[in-house]
Design an enzyme around this catalytic site. Structure first.
Site, PDB file in Angstrom:
ATOM      1  N   HIS A  53      37.797  44.667  -3.127  1.00 56.43           N
ATOM      2  CA  HIS A  53      38.875  44.600  -2.143  1.00 56.43           C
ATOM      3  C   HIS A  53      39.840  45.749  -2.425  1.00 56.43           C
ATOM      4  CE1 HIS A  53      38.556  40.041  -1.024  1.00 56.43           C
ATOM      5  NE2 HIS A  53      37.366  40.600  -1.177  1.00 56.43           N
ATOM      6  N   GLU A  55      43.009  45.854  -2.775  1.00 60.79           N
ATOM      7  CA  GLU A  55      44.004  45.566  -3.808  1.00 60.79           C
ATOM      8  C   GLU A  55      43.423  45.685  -5.207  1.00 60.79           C
ATOM      9  OE1 GLU A  55      43.130  43.776  -1.082  1.00 60.79           O
ATOM     10  OE2 GLU A  55      44.604  42.201  -0.725  1.00 60.79           O
ATOM     11  N   CYS A  83      43.931  37.800  -0.512  1.00 56.81           N
ATOM     12  CA  CYS A  83      43.197  36.551  -0.750  1.00 56.81           C
ATOM     13  C   CYS A  83      43.597  36.011  -2.130  1.00 56.81           C
ATOM     14  CB  CYS A  83      41.686  36.814  -0.697  1.00 56.81           C
ATOM     15  SG  CYS A  83      41.078  37.799  -2.094  1.00 56.81           S
ATOM     16  N   CYS A  86      42.779  38.449  -5.093  1.00 59.35           N
ATOM     17  CA  CYS A  86      43.701  39.581  -5.178  1.00 59.35           C
ATOM     18  C   CYS A  86      45.115  39.129  -5.558  1.00 59.35           C
ATOM     19  CB  CYS A  86      43.705  40.338  -3.861  1.00 59.35           C
ATOM     20  SG  CYS A  86      42.109  41.135  -3.519  1.00 59.35           S
TER      21      CYS A  86
END
Length: 153
Positions: A53, A55, A83, A86
């Site tokens: 992801h 992040e 999410c 993260c």
């Protein structure tokens, strides 16, 4: 233009890179002392790795740049609400503040589905501000998923 809009525009540039790679268009930048020290976009499909992801990649890059796992006095700008994976990494990396473009009603962990930043007692508190360039952040996601649905017909 305020500083937060300026940095969210940089995160949107990253989201556009993800879009071009047929990745969910999420972008992220990490800022320290008014300068971007890391930038990233989603690479889950490209790398076939659930943890890629924006992040997570940005945290890794910032940690490498600072030679530290604690990202003290760093702020993060993300086009989409993080999410739970993260959000946990953000808390554990000691990021000071997170600026969010738009919320994620399906997997968001900063207030949409759950709020890891406020509803639980962790050793580090992260300040959250959302709605930064909300329309632009929503638009790229809507366009991406509309095109994806169209291509699957």
């Amino acid at each position: 233009m305020q500083e937060k809009e300026k940095f969210m525009k940089e995160a949107l540039k990253e989201a556009k890179k993800a879009y071009e790679k047929l990745e969910v268009p999420v972008g992220c930048v990490v800022v320290k002392d008014g300068k971007i020290i890391a930038r990233a976009h989603n690479l889950k499909e490209t790398k076939q790795d659930t943890t890629k992801h924006a992040e997570m990649i940005a945290i890794q890059k910032a940690s490498k740049k600072l030679n530290a796992w604690r990202l003290l006095d760093c702020d993060m700008y993300i086009t989409l609400e993080p999410c739970s994976m993260c959000a946990g990494a953000i808390i554990n990396s000691r990021i000071r503040k997170v600026y969010i473009g738009t919320m994620d009603q399906k997997t968001g962990a900063a207030g949409s589905v759950l709020d890891l930043f406020k509803d639980f007692t962790f050793n580090h508190k992260v300040e959250i501000e959302n709605g930064i360039l909300k329309e632009e952040c929503e638009e790229i996601l809507k366009k991406f998923f509309k095109e994806l649905r169209k291509s699957k017909k």
